[in-house]
Scaffold this motif. Structure first.
Motif, PDB file in Angstrom:
ATOM      1  N   SER A  59      53.827 -28.895  24.379  1.00 42.14           N
ATOM      2  CA  SER A  59      53.967 -27.457  24.205  1.00 42.14           C
ATOM      3  C   SER A  59      52.595 -26.813  24.246  1.00 42.14           C
ATOM      4  CB  SER A  59      54.603 -27.142  22.845  1.00 42.14           C
ATOM      5  OG  SER A  59      55.869 -27.743  22.746  1.00 42.14           O
ATOM      6  N   SER A 117      54.051 -35.561  35.351  1.00 46.70           N
ATOM      7  CA  SER A 117      55.321 -34.975  34.940  1.00 46.70           C
ATOM      8  C   SER A 117      56.471 -35.887  35.327  1.00 46.70           C
ATOM      9  CB  SER A 117      55.506 -33.598  35.568  1.00 46.70           C
ATOM     10  OG  SER A 117      55.369 -33.660  36.957  1.00 46.70           O
ATOM     11  N   PRO A 120      58.302 -32.163  29.385  1.00 50.35           N
ATOM     12  CA  PRO A 120      58.127 -33.588  29.133  1.00 50.35           C
ATOM     13  C   PRO A 120      57.074 -34.148  30.095  1.00 50.35           C
ATOM     14  CG  PRO A 120      60.153 -33.221  30.361  1.00 50.35           C
ATOM     15  CD  PRO A 120      59.556 -31.872  30.077  1.00 50.35           C
ATOM     16  N   GLN A 129      58.150 -38.714  22.253  1.00 48.56           N
ATOM     17  CA  GLN A 129      59.596 -38.897  22.348  1.00 48.56           C
ATOM     18  C   GLN A 129      59.989 -40.358  22.526  1.00 48.56           C
ATOM     19  OE1 GLN A 129      61.759 -35.894  22.389  1.00 48.56           O
ATOM     20  NE2 GLN A 129      59.814 -35.263  21.525  1.00 48.56           N
ATOM     21  N   ASP A 130      59.179 -41.104  23.302  1.00 46.19           N
ATOM     22  CA  ASP A 130      59.533 -42.488  23.624  1.00 46.19           C
ATOM     23  C   ASP A 130      58.268 -43.288  23.933  1.00 46.19           C
ATOM     24  OD1 ASP A 130      61.524 -44.512  24.093  1.00 46.19           O
ATOM     25  OD2 ASP A 130      61.094 -44.327  26.231  1.00 46.19           O
ATOM     26  N   ARG A 149      54.643 -37.783  31.095  1.00 50.93           N
ATOM     27  CA  ARG A 149      54.450 -39.227  30.915  1.00 50.93           C
ATOM     28  C   ARG A 149      52.960 -39.511  30.805  1.00 50.93           C
ATOM     29  NH1 ARG A 149      57.381 -40.825  36.143  1.00 50.93           N
ATOM     30  NH2 ARG A 149      55.609 -39.554  36.580  1.00 50.93           N
ATOM     31  N   THR A 196      56.305 -41.067  26.618  1.00 48.15           N
ATOM     32  CA  THR A 196      56.885 -39.810  27.054  1.00 48.15           C
ATOM     33  C   THR A 196      56.757 -38.853  25.880  1.00 48.15           C
ATOM     34  OG1 THR A 196      58.442 -40.962  28.481  1.00 48.15           O
ATOM     35  CG2 THR A 196      58.949 -38.670  27.958  1.00 48.15           C
ATOM     36  N   ALA A 197      56.186 -37.676  26.159  1.00 40.17           N
ATOM     37  CA  ALA A 197      55.969 -36.699  25.085  1.00 40.17           C
ATOM     38  C   ALA A 197      56.382 -35.317  25.567  1.00 40.17           C
ATOM     39  CB  ALA A 197      54.505 -36.685  24.671  1.00 40.17           C
ATOM     40  N   LEU A 198      56.868 -34.523  24.639  1.00 41.55           N
ATOM     41  CA  LEU A 198      57.187 -33.135  24.896  1.00 41.55           C
ATOM     42  C   LEU A 198      55.923 -32.338  24.573  1.00 41.55           C
ATOM     43  CD1 LEU A 198      59.524 -31.339  25.808  1.00 41.55           C
ATOM     44  CD2 LEU A 198      60.071 -30.995  23.398  1.00 41.55           C
ATOM     45  N   ALA A 233      51.326 -32.457  21.691  1.00 43.69           N
ATOM     46  CA  ALA A 233      52.301 -33.391  22.236  1.00 43.69           C
ATOM     47  C   ALA A 233      53.130 -33.993  21.115  1.00 43.69           C
ATOM     48  CB  ALA A 233      51.587 -34.505  23.006  1.00 43.69           C
TER      49      ALA A 233
END
Length: 109
Positions: free
Chosen positions: A81, A109, A90, A65-66, A92, A77-79, A62
């Motif tokens: 992969s 999600s 993305p 992002q925010d 939550r 909030t994470a991206l 992860a």
């Protein structure tokens, strides 16, 4: 990132991303719970087992992002992969702190 993460949440993401599941699990209180993929995991041992299983299954990491904080509630909030369809996505991460540790985590999600 808009705000600095509490240390326990930093430890969760760092440990999970690097495969240090003992460190990641230590971020949770003994009676913590996690809800992910429609399933609940209760207690630190079950949470560690969930992290190990999802890591084996998805090889996920992860990238934060925010961050938004409101008292004991922290939303990240994470991206994410990994080896799953649609990667990266993305997600939550809704944390509720229990003192200095994570008392609840809900991933959606």
């Amino acid at each position: 990132m808009t705000e600095k993460l509490p240390p326990s949440i930093e430890r969760y993401f760092s440990g999970k991303n690097t495969g240090d599941f003992a460190a990641a699990a230590s971020a949770f209180s003994e009676s913590a719970s996690v809800k992910d993929e429609g399933q609940s995991h209760e207690g630190r041992a079950a949470i560690r087992a969930w992290m190990e299983e999802t890591s084996r299954k998805y090889r996920d990491t992860a990238e934060i992002q925010d961050v938004a904080m409101d008292g004991a509630a922290v939303q990240v909030t994470a991206l994410v992969s990994g080896t799953f369809p649609g990667s990266p996505v993305p997600l939550r991460f809704k944390f509720t702190l229990d003192g200095s540790r994570i008392g609840r985590l809900e991933i959606a999600s």
